[in-house]
Design a protein around this motif. Structure first.
Motif, PDB file in Angstrom:
ATOM      1  N   VAL A  66       1.827   7.399 -97.987  1.00  0.00           N
ATOM      2  CA  VAL A  66       0.749   7.549 -97.019  1.00  0.00           C
ATOM      3  C   VAL A  66      -0.326   8.511 -97.558  1.00  0.00           C
ATOM      4  CG1 VAL A  66       1.229   9.482 -95.458  1.00  0.00           C
ATOM      5  CG2 VAL A  66       0.584   7.319 -94.520  1.00  0.00           C
ATOM      6  N   CYS A  67       0.109   9.471 -98.360  1.00  0.00           N
ATOM      7  CA  CYS A  67      -0.847  10.437 -98.907  1.00  0.00           C
ATOM      8  C   CYS A  67      -1.620   9.879-100.096  1.00  0.00           C
ATOM      9  CB  CYS A  67      -0.124  11.710 -99.340  1.00  0.00           C
ATOM     10  SG  CYS A  67       0.521  12.625 -97.938  1.00  0.00           S
ATOM     11  N   THR A  68      -1.024   8.921-100.789  1.00  0.00           N
ATOM     12  CA  THR A  68      -1.638   8.491-102.046  1.00  0.00           C
ATOM     13  C   THR A  68      -2.202   7.078-102.016  1.00  0.00           C
ATOM     14  OG1 THR A  68       0.540   7.771-102.807  1.00  0.00           O
ATOM     15  CG2 THR A  68      -0.161   9.986-103.440  1.00  0.00           C
ATOM     16  N   ASN A  69      -1.811   6.295-100.997  1.00  0.00           N
ATOM     17  CA  ASN A  69      -2.243   4.908-100.971  1.00  0.00           C
ATOM     18  C   ASN A  69      -3.474   4.729-100.091  1.00  0.00           C
ATOM     19  OD1 ASN A  69      -2.598   2.201-100.633  1.00  0.00           O
ATOM     20  ND2 ASN A  69      -0.452   1.733-100.287  1.00  0.00           N
ATOM     21  N   PRO A  70      -4.610   4.404-100.692  1.00  0.00           N
ATOM     22  CA  PRO A  70      -5.854   4.337 -99.920  1.00  0.00           C
ATOM     23  C   PRO A  70      -5.912   3.170 -98.939  1.00  0.00           C
ATOM     24  CG  PRO A  70      -6.246   3.707-102.200  1.00  0.00           C
ATOM     25  CD  PRO A  70      -4.812   4.140-102.115  1.00  0.00           C
ATOM     26  N   GLU A  89       4.583   7.380 -87.339  1.00  0.00           N
ATOM     27  CA  GLU A  89       3.476   7.311 -86.376  1.00  0.00           C
ATOM     28  C   GLU A  89       2.551   8.522 -86.538  1.00  0.00           C
ATOM     29  OE1 GLU A  89       2.567   5.334 -83.557  1.00  0.00           O
ATOM     30  OE2 GLU A  89       3.946   3.793 -84.251  1.00  0.00           O
ATOM     31  N   PHE A  90       3.166   9.703 -86.584  1.00  0.00           N
ATOM     32  CA  PHE A  90       2.373  10.930 -86.673  1.00  0.00           C
ATOM     33  C   PHE A  90       1.561  10.975 -87.963  1.00  0.00           C
ATOM     34  CE2 PHE A  90       5.696  13.355 -83.934  1.00  0.00           C
ATOM     35  CZ  PHE A  90       5.097  12.868 -82.773  1.00  0.00           C
ATOM     36  N   MET A  91       2.200  10.595 -89.075  1.00  0.00           N
ATOM     37  CA  MET A  91       1.481  10.638 -90.347  1.00  0.00           C
ATOM     38  C   MET A  91       0.336   9.626 -90.347  1.00  0.00           C
ATOM     39  SD  MET A  91       2.411  13.084 -92.282  1.00  0.00           S
ATOM     40  CE  MET A  91       1.359  12.616 -93.661  1.00  0.00           C
ATOM     41  N   LEU A  92       0.550   8.491 -89.684  1.00  0.00           N
ATOM     42  CA  LEU A  92      -0.486   7.455 -89.638  1.00  0.00           C
ATOM     43  C   LEU A  92      -1.591   7.812 -88.652  1.00  0.00           C
ATOM     44  CD1 LEU A  92       1.727   4.246 -89.750  1.00  0.00           C
ATOM     45  CD2 LEU A  92       0.236   5.112 -91.559  1.00  0.00           C
ATOM     46  N   GLY A 113      -3.002  10.831 -88.377  1.00  0.00           N
ATOM     47  CA  GLY A 113      -3.718  12.039 -88.762  1.00  0.00           C
ATOM     48  C   GLY A 113      -2.840  13.213 -89.138  1.00  0.00           C
ATOM     49  N   GLY A 114      -1.532  12.983 -89.290  1.00  0.00           N
ATOM     50  CA  GLY A 114      -0.646  14.068 -89.712  1.00  0.00           C
ATOM     51  C   GLY A 114      -1.092  14.652 -91.052  1.00  0.00           C
ATOM     52  N   VAL A 115      -1.054  15.966 -91.160  1.00  0.00           N
ATOM     53  CA  VAL A 115      -1.479  16.634 -92.396  1.00  0.00           C
ATOM     54  C   VAL A 115      -0.243  17.027 -93.205  1.00  0.00           C
ATOM     55  CG1 VAL A 115      -2.671  18.649 -93.356  1.00  0.00           C
ATOM     56  CG2 VAL A 115      -3.593  17.489 -91.341  1.00  0.00           C
ATOM     57  N   ALA A 116      -0.114  16.433 -94.373  1.00  0.00           N
ATOM     58  CA  ALA A 116       1.096  16.616 -95.186  1.00  0.00           C
ATOM     59  C   ALA A 116       1.341  18.073 -95.571  1.00  0.00           C
ATOM     60  CB  ALA A 116       1.013  15.755 -96.441  1.00  0.00           C
ATOM     61  N   ASN A 117       0.256  18.794 -95.881  1.00  0.00           N
ATOM     62  CA  ASN A 117       0.437  20.165 -96.373  1.00  0.00           C
ATOM     63  C   ASN A 117       0.376  21.226 -95.275  1.00  0.00           C
ATOM     64  OD1 ASN A 117       0.793  19.297 -98.976  1.00  0.00           O
ATOM     65  ND2 ASN A 117      -1.365  19.498 -99.522  1.00  0.00           N
ATOM     66  N   LEU A 118       0.324  20.780 -94.013  1.00  0.00           N
ATOM     67  CA  LEU A 118       0.277  21.736 -92.905  1.00  0.00           C
ATOM     68  C   LEU A 118       1.545  22.594 -92.912  1.00  0.00           C
ATOM     69  CD1 LEU A 118      -1.355  22.405 -90.242  1.00  0.00           C
ATOM     70  CD2 LEU A 118       0.289  20.924 -89.087  1.00  0.00           C
ATOM     71  N   PRO A 153       4.598  18.666 -83.409  1.00  0.00           N
ATOM     72  CA  PRO A 153       5.386  17.437 -83.303  1.00  0.00           C
ATOM     73  C   PRO A 153       5.656  16.845 -84.691  1.00  0.00           C
ATOM     74  CG  PRO A 153       3.619  17.395 -81.706  1.00  0.00           C
ATOM     75  CD  PRO A 153       3.405  18.619 -82.544  1.00  0.00           C
ATOM     76  N   LEU A 154       4.671  16.967 -85.569  1.00  0.00           N
ATOM     77  CA  LEU A 154       4.834  16.453 -86.931  1.00  0.00           C
ATOM     78  C   LEU A 154       6.008  17.139 -87.631  1.00  0.00           C
ATOM     79  CD1 LEU A 154       3.592  14.668 -89.195  1.00  0.00           C
ATOM     80  CD2 LEU A 154       2.292  16.666 -89.896  1.00  0.00           C
ATOM     81  N   HIS A 155       6.044  18.477 -87.554  1.00  0.00           N
ATOM     82  CA  HIS A 155       7.138  19.217 -88.194  1.00  0.00           C
ATOM     83  C   HIS A 155       8.483  18.905 -87.535  1.00  0.00           C
ATOM     84  CE1 HIS A 155       3.928  22.113 -89.708  1.00  0.00           C
ATOM     85  NE2 HIS A 155       4.551  21.709 -90.795  1.00  0.00           N
ATOM     86  N   LEU A 156       8.462  18.812 -86.201  1.00  0.00           N
ATOM     87  CA  LEU A 156       9.707  18.529 -85.486  1.00  0.00           C
ATOM     88  C   LEU A 156      10.284  17.176 -85.876  1.00  0.00           C
ATOM     89  CD1 LEU A 156       9.295  19.737 -81.811  1.00  0.00           C
ATOM     90  CD2 LEU A 156      11.129  20.326 -83.381  1.00  0.00           C
ATOM     91  N   SER A 157       9.407  16.177 -85.993  1.00  0.00           N
ATOM     92  CA  SER A 157       9.909  14.847 -86.334  1.00  0.00           C
ATOM     93  C   SER A 157      10.512  14.850 -87.738  1.00  0.00           C
ATOM     94  CB  SER A 157       8.797  13.799 -86.229  1.00  0.00           C
ATOM     95  OG  SER A 157       7.775  14.049 -87.176  1.00  0.00           O
ATOM     96  N   ALA A 158       9.920  15.646 -88.638  1.00  0.00           N
ATOM     97  CA  ALA A 158      10.451  15.732 -90.004  1.00  0.00           C
ATOM     98  C   ALA A 158      11.781  16.475 -90.001  1.00  0.00           C
ATOM     99  CB  ALA A 158       9.450  16.448 -90.916  1.00  0.00           C
TER     100      ALA A 158
END
Length: 152
Positions: free
Chosen positions: A117-121, A70-73, A75-80, A55-60
């Motif tokens: 989302v990947c860099t902001n703690p 939503e997906f990234m927030l 638990g979506g994995v950026a490098n998947l 779903p993550l790839h499809l939404s992108a």
């Protein structure tokens, strides 16, 4: 009967995702617990899906900005990588070059969001309200055609 991945709601959700019907997919996602609890990184196999398309790839790929967020927030994995070794950044960048300024703008926002989302703690997951871990975002990952997202 709702515990199986093959529920009617999930099929409707995938159909909406595939069709690029963001509003319908979002409404389903937000109202169906089963969907919210599924990992956006897990590929569905309903026969109508290629292997390793999540779903993550499809939404992108479809440029579904709100769902992608939503997906990234959640638990979506950026490098998947999918079966073609593409990451979400590949999908975001490859469809941005279609020449439609509105599409390009959405893609740019998605890429910016991905980086944030990947860099902001201090980013927090809306479902669990737990802070997200920062994660590596590698824009040098090559797909099977040896393209990095930035080449696209």
């Amino acid at each position: 009967h709702h515990s199986k991945m093959g529920g009617t709601q999930s099929k409707l959700f995938l159909k909406a995702l595939k069709a690029g019907d963001e509003q319908k997919a979002l409404d389903l996602y937000k109202s169906v617990e089963e969907l919210k609890s599924m990992s956006p990184n897990r590929a569905y196999s309903h026969g109508m899906f290629h292997r390793n398309v999540t779903p993550l790839h499809l939404s992108a790929k479809r440029g579904l900005k709100e769902l992608f967020k939503e997906f990234m927030l959640c638990g979506g994995v950026a490098n998947l990588q999918d079966g073609q070794k593409r990451t979400v950044a590949h999908f975001i960048c490859s469809t941005a070059s279609g020449g439609d300024p509105a599409v390009a703008e959405i893609r740019a926002e998605m890429l910016q969001f991905l980086i944030d989302v990947c860099t902001n703690p201090s980013t927090v997951c809306p479902n669990t309200e737990k802070p997200l871990h920062t994660q590596p975002l590698d824009l040098n990952i090559q797909d099977k055609a040896f393209n990095t997202p930035l080449h696209l």
